[in-house]
Motif scaffolding. Structure first.
Motif, mmCIF file in Angstrom:
data_model
loop_
_atom_site.group_PDB
_atom_site.id
_atom_site.type_symbol
_atom_site.label_atom_id
_atom_site.label_comp_id
_atom_site.label_asym_id
_atom_site.label_seq_id
_atom_site.Cartn_x
_atom_site.Cartn_y
_atom_site.Cartn_z
ATOM 1 N N UNK A 167 18.048 9.510 1.329
ATOM 2 C CA UNK A 167 16.984 10.135 1.723
ATOM 3 C C UNK A 167 16.739 10.700 3.174
ATOM 4 N N UNK A 168 17.569 10.529 4.156
ATOM 5 C CA UNK A 168 17.393 10.911 5.216
ATOM 6 C C UNK A 168 18.231 10.587 6.794
ATOM 7 N N UNK A 169 17.147 10.390 7.689
ATOM 8 C CA UNK A 169 18.343 9.688 9.070
ATOM 9 C C UNK A 169 17.033 8.823 8.839
ATOM 10 N N UNK A 170 17.877 7.477 9.685
ATOM 11 C CA UNK A 170 17.215 6.556 9.854
ATOM 12 C C UNK A 170 17.427 5.340 11.050
ATOM 13 N N UNK A 173 12.112 4.986 8.494
ATOM 14 C CA UNK A 173 12.956 6.139 7.908
ATOM 15 C C UNK A 173 11.854 7.551 8.147
ATOM 16 N N UNK A 174 12.200 8.438 9.213
ATOM 17 C CA UNK A 174 10.718 8.772 9.674
ATOM 18 C C UNK A 174 11.060 9.928 8.207
ATOM 19 N N UNK A 175 9.084 10.429 7.462
ATOM 20 C CA UNK A 175 8.737 11.492 6.747
ATOM 21 C C UNK A 175 7.942 12.002 7.985
ATOM 22 N N UNK A 176 8.519 13.208 7.420
ATOM 23 C CA UNK A 176 8.272 14.708 8.071
ATOM 24 C C UNK A 176 6.372 15.209 7.103
ATOM 25 N N UNK A 219 18.762 -2.229 -1.097
ATOM 26 C CA UNK A 219 17.498 -1.879 -1.273
ATOM 27 C C UNK A 219 17.282 -0.169 -0.624
ATOM 28 N N UNK A 220 17.609 -0.623 0.694
ATOM 29 C CA UNK A 220 17.246 0.571 1.960
ATOM 30 C C UNK A 220 18.100 1.995 1.305
ATOM 31 N N UNK A 221 19.326 2.210 1.309
ATOM 32 C CA UNK A 221 20.163 2.522 -0.434
ATOM 33 C C UNK A 221 19.581 3.569 -0.966
ATOM 34 N N UNK A 222 18.652 2.973 -1.763
ATOM 35 C CA UNK A 222 17.960 3.541 -2.676
ATOM 36 C C UNK A 222 16.374 4.087 -2.713
ATOM 37 N N UNK A 223 16.397 3.893 -1.046
ATOM 38 C CA UNK A 223 15.157 4.768 -1.260
ATOM 39 C C UNK A 223 15.492 6.093 -1.474
ATOM 40 N N UNK A 224 14.283 6.642 -2.137
ATOM 41 C CA UNK A 224 14.154 7.914 -2.095
ATOM 42 C C UNK A 224 12.669 9.267 -2.075
ATOM 43 N N UNK A 225 12.987 9.975 -1.734
ATOM 44 C CA UNK A 225 11.250 10.945 -1.443
ATOM 45 C C UNK A 225 11.352 11.740 -2.770
ATOM 46 N N UNK A 257 8.237 15.407 -4.270
ATOM 47 C CA UNK A 257 7.115 15.919 -3.588
ATOM 48 C C UNK A 257 6.038 15.679 -4.539
ATOM 49 N N UNK A 258 4.833 16.176 -4.525
ATOM 50 C CA UNK A 258 3.390 15.912 -5.546
ATOM 51 C C UNK A 258 3.866 16.277 -6.950
ATOM 52 N N UNK A 259 4.995 17.467 -7.439
ATOM 53 C CA UNK A 259 5.666 18.258 -8.207
ATOM 54 C C UNK A 259 7.048 16.962 -8.870
ATOM 55 N N UNK A 260 7.324 16.072 -8.435
ATOM 56 C CA UNK A 260 8.439 15.486 -8.345
ATOM 57 C C UNK A 260 9.242 15.754 -7.588
ATOM 58 N N UNK A 261 9.741 16.507 -7.099
ATOM 59 C CA UNK A 261 11.327 17.425 -6.689
ATOM 60 C C UNK A 261 11.175 16.317 -5.728
ATOM 61 N N UNK A 262 12.991 16.331 -5.733
ATOM 62 C CA UNK A 262 13.055 15.060 -4.468
ATOM 63 C C UNK A 262 13.193 15.745 -3.239
ATOM 64 N N UNK A 263 12.871 15.032 -2.418
ATOM 65 C CA UNK A 263 13.079 15.142 -0.744
ATOM 66 C C UNK A 263 14.152 14.561 0.216
ATOM 67 N N UNK A 264 14.852 15.455 1.229
ATOM 68 C CA UNK A 264 15.687 15.084 2.044
ATOM 69 C C UNK A 264 14.984 15.273 3.240
ATOM 70 N N UNK A 265 14.746 13.492 4.184
ATOM 71 C CA UNK A 265 13.632 14.307 5.267
ATOM 72 C C UNK A 265 15.065 14.994 5.837
#
Length: 222
Positions: A138-141, A174-177, A204-210, A212-220
């Motif tokens: 999901x991005x840097x942590x 995990x910082x979020x933009x 658990x940590x590796x399962x984290x996903x972000x 957007x409000x339309x349900x599209x995946x995001x990578x920080x």
């Protein structure tokens, strides 16, 4: 959340700007209740939680455990806690326990364009454990591994006297933009279960996903 057993549950929390974080909890976790309408309902839910968490204990011990949980609720709310789970298992014949907490926190305004680096520097300055920067799907942590010491009330110890309790923990930020950070932490007071619980927490940590409000995946970024 109800105090029910979690069986490969997909959990989520929505932050600002329509960003949703999702993660997967493995089977066996009991969730602390956070959706009570009033204090009476919360008390009932915590007593139910204590009975499930400590099935072999007598009613007095279960009640004391529920009270201890209740006393922490103000801290939970202040910390932005979104999920708190508790699991018990046997490792090499030893009964071991662990907790997993998930919260959202605001990033420091000074975090800049590379917030993971800022978080790592801050944690190293606090000197609370071994700090590393990692890359997740999901991005840097940032991870921090260490120990904390607390005092257990004498009413919950065999000696009847207050005793120190050392808890080993892994914290992942995990910082979020959107100016926040998703914080996950596993803690266990049972050294025998460390390898089992840390491996479980890594999943658990590796399962984290972000999303957007339309349900599209995001990578920080970062």
């Amino acid at each position: 959340m109800a105090a029910d057993m979690v069986e490969e549950a997909h959990l989520s929390v929505s932050g600002d700007e329509g960003i949703e974080a999702r993660w997967v909890m493995p089977e066996g976790f009991l969730e602390l209740p956070f959706e009570a309408e009033d204090t009476d309902e919360l008390a009932d839910l915590l007593l139910e939680f204590a009975a499930k968490s400590l099935p072999g204990a007598d009613e007095e011990v279960q009640t004391q455990w529920a009270v201890m949980c209740a006393l922490n609720y103000d801290d939970f709310i202040e910390a932005g806690l979104q999920y708190a789970g508790f699991v018990t298992t046997e490792v090499d014949g030893v009964r071991c326990t662990a907790t997993v907490n998930v919260s959202m926190t605001d990033l420091d305004e000074r975090a800049g364009r590379r917030p993971a680096g800022f978080i790592a520097t801050t944690l190293r300055h606090l000197d609370i454990g071994e700090v590393s920067e990692v890359s997740l799907p999901c991005g840097p942590a940032v991870t921090c591994i260490g120990n904390r010491t607390a005092t257990v009330d004498g009413s919950l110890t065999q000696s009847g006297e207050p005793e120190p309790l050392v808890t080993s923990f892994i914290q992942v930020q995990i910082p979020v933009n959107n100016g926040t950070a998703l914080v996950l932490e596993m803690g266990t007071p049972t050294a025998e279960g460390w390898d089992t619980f840390s491996a479980m927490f890594a999943g658990i940590v590796k399962s984290v996903r972000f999303f957007d409000d339309e349900g599209s995946p995001l990578v920080m970024p970062g």
